[in-house]
Motif scaffolding. Structure first.
Motif, PDB file in Angstrom:
ATOM      1  N   THR A 214     -22.017 -45.812   2.667  1.00  0.00           N
ATOM      2  CA  THR A 214     -20.777 -45.270   1.901  1.00  0.00           C
ATOM      3  C   THR A 214     -19.574 -45.392   2.561  1.00  0.00           C
ATOM      4  N   GLU A 215     -18.725 -45.918   1.815  1.00  0.00           N
ATOM      5  CA  GLU A 215     -17.173 -45.904   2.236  1.00  0.00           C
ATOM      6  C   GLU A 215     -16.629 -44.597   2.144  1.00  0.00           C
TER       7      GLU A 215
ATOM      8  N   THR B 249     -16.859 -41.393  -2.355  1.00  0.00           N
ATOM      9  CA  THR B 249     -17.133 -40.965  -4.119  1.00  0.00           C
ATOM     10  C   THR B 249     -18.747 -41.123  -4.216  1.00  0.00           C
TER      11      THR B 249
ATOM     12  N   ALA C 163     -13.263 -41.222 -10.258  1.00  0.00           N
ATOM     13  CA  ALA C 163     -13.116 -42.322  -9.339  1.00  0.00           C
ATOM     14  C   ALA C 163     -12.243 -43.146  -9.844  1.00  0.00           C
ATOM     15  N   GLU C 164     -11.329 -43.803  -9.133  1.00  0.00           N
ATOM     16  CA  GLU C 164     -10.354 -44.734  -9.956  1.00  0.00           C
ATOM     17  C   GLU C 164     -11.111 -45.965 -10.422  1.00  0.00           C
ATOM     18  N   SER C 165     -12.330 -46.327  -9.856  1.00  0.00           N
ATOM     19  CA  SER C 165     -13.185 -47.514 -10.344  1.00  0.00           C
ATOM     20  C   SER C 165     -13.926 -47.417 -11.731  1.00  0.00           C
ATOM     21  N   GLY C 166     -13.756 -45.764 -12.143  1.00  0.00           N
ATOM     22  CA  GLY C 166     -14.264 -45.502 -13.290  1.00  0.00           C
ATOM     23  C   GLY C 166     -15.880 -45.131 -13.222  1.00  0.00           C
ATOM     24  N   GLU C 167     -16.411 -45.377 -11.822  1.00  0.00           N
ATOM     25  CA  GLU C 167     -17.710 -44.920 -11.615  1.00  0.00           C
ATOM     26  C   GLU C 167     -17.729 -43.781 -10.673  1.00  0.00           C
TER      27      GLU C 167
ATOM     28  N   HIS D 174     -17.416 -39.989  -8.900  1.00  0.00           N
ATOM     29  CA  HIS D 174     -16.689 -38.974  -8.776  1.00  0.00           C
ATOM     30  C   HIS D 174     -15.978 -38.907  -7.307  1.00  0.00           C
ATOM     31  N   GLU D 175     -14.718 -38.861  -7.132  1.00  0.00           N
ATOM     32  CA  GLU D 175     -14.356 -38.875  -5.604  1.00  0.00           C
ATOM     33  C   GLU D 175     -14.018 -37.284  -5.180  1.00  0.00           C
TER      34      GLU D 175
ATOM     35  N   ASP E  52     -21.964 -39.899  -7.194  1.00  0.00           N
ATOM     36  CA  ASP E  52     -22.442 -39.760  -8.836  1.00  0.00           C
ATOM     37  C   ASP E  52     -22.257 -38.214  -9.165  1.00  0.00           C
TER      38      ASP E  52
END
Length: 200
Positions: free
Chosen positions: A102-103, A114, A150-154, A156-157, A116
């Motif tokens: 995971t980053e 980020t 999350a900015e990616s839309g997928e 939660h950050e 799920d």
């Protein structure tokens, strides 16, 4: 001094890929003390922490050897290298489908990543981390201080601060951060040198 230490931990923060598992907890009173929590953690974490303990002891023994004992020292260094390789093999052997790199944005004070699940602010968490490539297992209790889509839309950050963390584990994270940062700076310097050569 404490403030300077906290500022240093916050300043040296890097983005990197690690293995991380997390679960919410109700309160710090309902979970084992941080120095005992590894006993209830995953088999991989328990294995890594025991191997780390042995490696630290080996390093202490090596430091006490004299020049006359260099052959013994070289032998122990080879054994230590063998232990490192066996550690990496053991980690790969215990890999599960649920675990993946995971980053994260990590420092000695906390981390951001980020996931799920959506967690509320102030949610307490149990965190299991495997630092890569060192294969060091870290267990901590943390608190959510930021949670947003999350900015990616997928997913939660979420951002966490460590509220209970063994100092040896904190030192391992800080050492990891410095090593990754140094590697990234070397790569930037090398790429910059290659670009200058191509330009000429």
């Amino acid at each position: 001094m404490s403030q300077q230490t906290d500022e240093r931990r916050e300043y040296f923060r890097i983005k990197n890929w690690i293995v991380i598992n997390h679960e919410p907890i109700d309160s710090l009173e309902s979970v084992p003390p941080i120095d005992e929590v590894a006993k209830t953690s995953s088999p991989k974490i328990r294995l890594l922490q025991e191997l780390t303990r042995l490696e630290n002891e080996n390093q202490a023994y090596l430091g006490s050897l004299t020049d006359k004992q260099s052959q013994l020292g070289n032998y122990l260094l080879n054994l230590n290298k063998k232990l490192e390789l066996l550690t990496q093999f053991a980690v790969e052997s215990l890999h599960t489908d649920e675990e993946h790199l995971t980053e994260v944005d990590i420092s000695g004070g906390g981390l951001r990543f980020t996931c799920d699940e959506k967690y509320p602010i102030d949610q307490l968490m149990k965190i299991e981390i495997i630092l890569v490539p060192e294969c060091v297992g870290v267990v901590a209790y943390a608190r959510v201080v930021d949670s947003r889509p999350a900015e990616s839309g997928e997913g939660h950050e979420i951002a966490l601060i460590f509220v209970k963390l063994n100092e040896a584990h904190r030192d391992a994270i800080i050492k990891h951060v410095f090593q990754v940062q140094s590697k990234q700076l070397r790569e930037i310097k090398e790429n910059s040198g290659e670009s200058d050569e191509n330009a000429t």
